[in-house]
Design a protein around this motif. Structure first.
Motif, PDB file in Angstrom:
ATOM      1  N   SER A 546      64.032  67.653  32.330  1.00 50.66           N
ATOM      2  CA  SER A 546      65.320  68.226  32.733  1.00 50.66           C
ATOM      3  C   SER A 546      65.139  69.527  33.499  1.00 50.66           C
ATOM      4  N   LYS A 547      66.044  69.740  34.451  1.00 51.50           N
ATOM      5  CA  LYS A 547      66.042  70.977  35.234  1.00 51.50           C
ATOM      6  C   LYS A 547      66.305  72.190  34.341  1.00 51.50           C
ATOM      7  N   ALA A 548      67.146  72.014  33.300  1.00 48.17           N
ATOM      8  CA  ALA A 548      67.508  73.134  32.435  1.00 48.17           C
ATOM      9  C   ALA A 548      66.274  73.721  31.759  1.00 48.17           C
ATOM     10  N   LEU A 549      65.383  72.870  31.288  1.00 46.93           N
ATOM     11  CA  LEU A 549      64.160  73.358  30.634  1.00 46.93           C
ATOM     12  C   LEU A 549      63.234  74.023  31.640  1.00 46.93           C
ATOM     13  N   GLU A 550      63.185  73.450  32.857  1.00 45.39           N
ATOM     14  CA  GLU A 550      62.315  74.039  33.876  1.00 45.39           C
ATOM     15  C   GLU A 550      62.837  75.408  34.300  1.00 45.39           C
ATOM     16  N   GLN A 551      64.141  75.513  34.520  1.00 43.12           N
ATOM     17  CA  GLN A 551      64.721  76.790  34.939  1.00 43.12           C
ATOM     18  C   GLN A 551      64.604  77.858  33.857  1.00 43.12           C
ATOM     19  N   ALA A 552      64.631  77.421  32.616  1.00 43.22           N
ATOM     20  CA  ALA A 552      64.522  78.370  31.509  1.00 43.22           C
ATOM     21  C   ALA A 552      63.078  78.750  31.212  1.00 43.22           C
ATOM     22  N   ARG A 553      62.138  78.162  31.964  1.00 44.00           N
ATOM     23  CA  ARG A 553      60.706  78.419  31.769  1.00 44.00           C
ATOM     24  C   ARG A 553      60.317  78.142  30.301  1.00 44.00           C
ATOM     25  N   ALA A 554      60.785  76.979  29.833  1.00 48.12           N
ATOM     26  CA  ALA A 554      60.542  76.594  28.437  1.00 48.12           C
ATOM     27  C   ALA A 554      59.057  76.490  28.135  1.00 48.12           C
ATOM     28  N   LEU A 555      58.276  76.004  29.123  1.00 47.77           N
ATOM     29  CA  LEU A 555      56.836  75.858  28.894  1.00 47.77           C
ATOM     30  C   LEU A 555      56.191  77.209  28.596  1.00 47.77           C
ATOM     31  N   ASN A 556      56.532  78.214  29.362  1.00 50.27           N
ATOM     32  CA  ASN A 556      55.955  79.545  29.133  1.00 50.27           C
ATOM     33  C   ASN A 556      56.380  80.113  27.772  1.00 50.27           C
ATOM     34  N   ILE A 557      57.645  79.873  27.425  1.00 51.28           N
ATOM     35  CA  ILE A 557      58.144  80.413  26.162  1.00 51.28           C
ATOM     36  C   ILE A 557      57.422  79.770  24.979  1.00 51.28           C
ATOM     37  N   ILE A 558      57.260  78.445  25.023  1.00 58.30           N
ATOM     38  CA  ILE A 558      56.594  77.757  23.913  1.00 58.30           C
ATOM     39  C   ILE A 558      55.129  78.172  23.838  1.00 58.30           C
ATOM     40  N   GLU A 559      54.482  78.242  24.976  1.00 62.17           N
ATOM     41  CA  GLU A 559      53.070  78.661  24.979  1.00 62.17           C
ATOM     42  C   GLU A 559      52.914  80.092  24.455  1.00 62.17           C
ATOM     43  N   GLY A 560      53.841  80.962  24.865  1.00 52.17           N
ATOM     44  CA  GLY A 560      53.733  82.357  24.449  1.00 52.17           C
ATOM     45  C   GLY A 560      53.919  82.552  22.948  1.00 52.17           C
ATOM     46  N   ALA A 561      54.730  81.697  22.357  1.00 50.76           N
ATOM     47  CA  ALA A 561      55.011  81.855  20.932  1.00 50.76           C
ATOM     48  C   ALA A 561      54.144  80.983  20.045  1.00 50.76           C
ATOM     49  N   ALA A 562      53.463  80.021  20.641  1.00 49.49           N
ATOM     50  CA  ALA A 562      52.783  78.983  19.856  1.00 49.49           C
ATOM     51  C   ALA A 562      51.794  79.539  18.850  1.00 49.49           C
ATOM     52  N   ARG A 563      50.881  80.382  19.322  1.00 50.42           N
ATOM     53  CA  ARG A 563      49.803  80.815  18.426  1.00 50.42           C
ATOM     54  C   ARG A 563      50.315  81.600  17.226  1.00 50.42           C
ATOM     55  N   SER A 564      51.266  82.512  17.459  1.00 47.05           N
ATOM     56  CA  SER A 564      51.771  83.316  16.339  1.00 47.05           C
ATOM     57  C   SER A 564      52.560  82.465  15.349  1.00 47.05           C
ATOM     58  N   VAL A 565      53.357  81.514  15.847  1.00 47.78           N
ATOM     59  CA  VAL A 565      54.153  80.673  14.952  1.00 47.78           C
ATOM     60  C   VAL A 565      53.253  79.717  14.178  1.00 47.78           C
ATOM     61  N   VAL A 566      52.296  79.085  14.893  1.00 43.17           N
ATOM     62  CA  VAL A 566      51.408  78.129  14.225  1.00 43.17           C
ATOM     63  C   VAL A 566      50.530  78.824  13.193  1.00 43.17           C
ATOM     64  N   ALA A 567      50.185  80.089  13.438  1.00 41.96           N
ATOM     65  CA  ALA A 567      49.383  80.820  12.463  1.00 41.96           C
ATOM     66  C   ALA A 567      50.120  80.939  11.126  1.00 41.96           C
ATOM     67  N   GLN A 568      51.443  81.082  11.199  1.00 40.85           N
ATOM     68  CA  GLN A 568      52.249  81.186   9.964  1.00 40.85           C
ATOM     69  C   GLN A 568      52.682  79.818   9.442  1.00 40.85           C
ATOM     70  N   HIS A 569      52.778  78.846  10.338  1.00 43.91           N
ATOM     71  CA  HIS A 569      53.248  77.512   9.956  1.00 43.91           C
ATOM     72  C   HIS A 569      52.304  76.461  10.547  1.00 43.91           C
ATOM     73  N   PRO A 570      51.154  76.249   9.944  1.00 42.08           N
ATOM     74  CA  PRO A 570      50.165  75.314  10.502  1.00 42.08           C
ATOM     75  C   PRO A 570      50.695  73.893  10.670  1.00 42.08           C
ATOM     76  N   GLU A 571      51.697  73.517   9.900  1.00 41.15           N
ATOM     77  CA  GLU A 571      52.242  72.159   9.991  1.00 41.15           C
ATOM     78  C   GLU A 571      52.905  71.896  11.342  1.00 41.15           C
ATOM     79  N   LEU A 572      53.174  72.966  12.130  1.00 43.56           N
ATOM     80  CA  LEU A 572      53.817  72.812  13.431  1.00 43.56           C
ATOM     81  C   LEU A 572      52.803  72.708  14.579  1.00 43.56           C
ATOM     82  N   ARG A 573      51.522  72.723  14.276  1.00 44.90           N
ATOM     83  CA  ARG A 573      50.485  72.726  15.314  1.00 44.90           C
ATOM     84  C   ARG A 573      50.647  71.526  16.265  1.00 44.90           C
ATOM     85  N   GLU A 574      50.764  70.328  15.706  1.00 44.96           N
ATOM     86  CA  GLU A 574      50.843  69.126  16.532  1.00 44.96           C
ATOM     87  C   GLU A 574      52.122  69.108  17.363  1.00 44.96           C
TER      88      GLU A 574
END
Length: 599
Positions: A546-574
């Motif tokens: 979707s254009k909405a996710l691309e315009q919101a730069r969703a990929l950058n946001i998820i990548e930027g938050a991934a390591r800190s969130v997964v460190a606290q919640h390993p079940e979300l790694r996959e």
């Protein structure tokens, strides 16, 4: 169990009398320390006389309160055993007399004090057993270091053996003691206070007595252990009897007790459900509430058959006051207080409904059995009507009940399909109220349970159910962070892999500008962003192109938050890894040889 506890109280007292007689005989035969032995015989004779009075009382009293008597008897046995040994020493003559004379003088003095205390204890005991003398708040020597123990003994004895006025006053005092501290509650339980209070509640000697007893039990039952003890004394049948046929002011205290018991122990919660305490609670809650379906439609949406109309009329008859409950002898008792209910003050009626709604809330929490029983009645329709028309605590409790029912339905497919199927009038009525709150309510106290309820029922809604998604998306921008986070949790239940219509729901979220609102929430919320990011990941998996996710730069946001969130919640790694991979495939400008995310 100790051997002395296995004996009846009459047997224990008889043994003490025999022991006292032996002491008197030995003291009279003494060859040495004759003055001391004479005094010992005199004290023992006084004790024997008091013990015989106690035996007569125990034999003539059907409901003797035994705990203080057993405690005093246990101590007295030790004292008399010591006295007998000392009296026998005094039979010695000659050289042995001189050997024992030094030690026996001091021993006699100690023994006199012990026997005097026992005499005072028994006199005090006889005074609290005297139903004509009222409650005795003096301190016997056995409880001189613990006044609460003596007061509990006196009050419980009055509840069990006293005149009605004394029983009421004593029950009120026990309620006050229990409210003052956990130690007091434990003493009341340990000293057998539960049984007499339940008997007072069951007998129904007066509404005032029942209120006092129920209030005391409510104040005592603040932990799992005490609630289990209350239930083990057959409290549940007593509760059912009172909910079926008692003045409203009595029912108010009893429904509060039901709520407390259901909250404190899961086993008792299930027992209340098995005994069907739900039906009288729903019947009371539905007082003065019109539950007829204005469209005259059955749950299937078709006109009701003649057979179904007859069944509904029968059910309404069974659930009305006056016919719903029967006493243990099978006679109808429901009508005894009907006139009183009709003229009761609005304040008492409101308090009773508040108590019933709280009891249903606690009964439903985590219980499939109770939730099924609740939804099999007219409860859902009743709850919807009360949420619509009432305000304050009653409305809040009804909303919490709906939330707990929905939470149980979320994990139980059968309940979800039977109670919350989309074409059910009761389910539609509840949903209308939930949506009304989402659109018009600003208070988090009501919005949070409303949003949680909708989230729990996410799998029941069809693909094109836009009237739910829109208001939920709007709540992502709520100024209360708790409400916004709950909205994110509810929305990810609509788009999670467990939801068959996840792709259609994801598209609907996008149509209502859900992505910009979600991104704004992620940027403004300084707390844990786990739930908001989970929602974003699910959207990426379902509508990653979707254009909405691309315009919101969703990929950058998820990548930027991934390591800190997964460190606290390993079940979300996959989940994070799959979302990033999926967005990488669709987003314009993503490098084909981009290094894969490996949290």
């Amino acid at each position: 169990m100790a051997a002395d506890e296995e004996k009846s109280i009459q047997e224990e007292l008889s043994l003490l009398i025999l022991l006292a007689d032996r002491i008197i005989k030995s003291a009279q035969e003494a060859e040495s320390s004759k003055p001391d032995c004479s005094e010992l015989a005199k004290q023992t004779a006084q004790l024997a006389h008091l013990l015989r009075s106690t035996v007569r009382l125990a034999s003539s009293t059907q409901s003797l309160y035994e705990p203080p008597l057993r405690r005093i008897a246990s101590d007295l046995f030790k004292h008399l055993d010591r006295a007998l040994a000392l009296a026998r020493k005094c039979k010695h003559s000659g050289v042995l007399r001189q050997v024992f004379s030094i030690t026996t003088t001091a021993d006699f003095r100690k023994l006199y004090n012990l026997l005097e205390s026992s005499i005072a204890d028994i006199k005090w005991l006889l005074s609290i057993f005297d139903s004509e003398s009222g409650t005795n708040l003096s301190l016997p020597p056995i409880a001189s270091n613990d006044p609460i123990l003596a007061w509990v003994w006196s009050y419980v004895a009055a509840v069990q053996m006293g005149q009605l006025r004394d029983r009421i006053d004593a029950a009120s005092e026990l309620a006050s003691l229990a409210r003052d501290g956990d130690r007091n509650k434990k003493i009341i339980v340990d000293e057998g206070g539960i049984g007499p209070l339940l008997r007072l509640l069951k007998e129904g000697a007066s509404p005032e007595a029942q209120v006092a007893a129920a209030t005391a039990l409510y104040n005592i039952g603040t932990d799992q252990e005490s609630v289990r003890i209350i239930a083990s004394k057959l409290a549940v049948p007593i509760v059912l009897q009172i909910l079926g046929d008692s003045p409203m002011r009595v029912q108010v205290t009893v429904v509060n007790l039901v709520a407390r018991m259901a909250e404190m122990d899961g086993g008792v919660q299930e027992e209340l459900g098995r005994e069907n305490v739900v039906r009288p609670l729903v019947t009371i809650l539905a007082m003065d509430v019109a539950l007829d379906d204005p469209k005259g439609q059955s749950d299937s949406g078709a006109p009701p058959s003649i057979h179904s109309v007859i069944q509904i009329k029968k059910e309404m008859t069974r659930s009305s006051f006056g016919n719903s409950f029967s006493s243990s002898d099978g006679s109808s008792r429901g009508g005894n207080h009907r006139k009183e209910k009709e003229v009761e003050s609005p304040e008492v009626k409101l308090r009773l409904k508040i108590g019933c709604s709280a009891a249903l809330w606690k009964l439903a929490r985590g219980s499939v059995l109770n939730s099924r029983k609740i939804t099999e009645t007219k409860a859902l329709l009743c709850l919807a009507k009360l949420i619509e028309k009432e305000r304050g605590e009653l409305r809040d409790n009804c909303m919490m009940t709906v939330m707990e029912l929905a939470a149980v339905a979320e994990s139980n497919t059968d309940l979800r399909r039977s109670a919350f199927r989309p074409n059910s009038p009761a389910a539609r009525a509840v949903l209308d109220q939930l949506l009304g709150l989402l659109k018009d309510e600003s208070s988090g106290a009501l919005l949070v349970p409303a949003i949680r309820s909708i989230g729990s029922l996410a799998r029941t809604f069809p693909a094109k159910e836009t009237r739910i998604i829109g208001p939920l998306v709007a709540q992502l921008g709520h100024r209360n962070a708790d409400v916004a986070t709950e909205a994110a949790i509810a929305l990810w239940k609509f788009v999670s892999p467990e939801n068959y219509n996840r792709v259609e729901h994801s598209k609907t979220i996008l149509e209502f500008d859900g992505v910009p609102r979600l991104i704004k929430l992620l940027r403004s919320n300084d707390r844990s962003q786990k739930h908001e990011l989970v929602l974003l990941c699910y959207l990426a998996l379902n509508v990653g192109n979707s254009k909405a996710l691309e315009q919101a730069r969703a990929l950058n946001i998820i990548e930027g938050a991934a390591r800190s969130v997964v460190a606290q919640h390993p079940e979300l790694r996959e989940l994070f890894a799959r979302a990033i991979h999926h967005l990488t495939l669709y987003q314009v400008g993503a490098h084909p040889h981009r290094q894969p995310y490996a949290p």
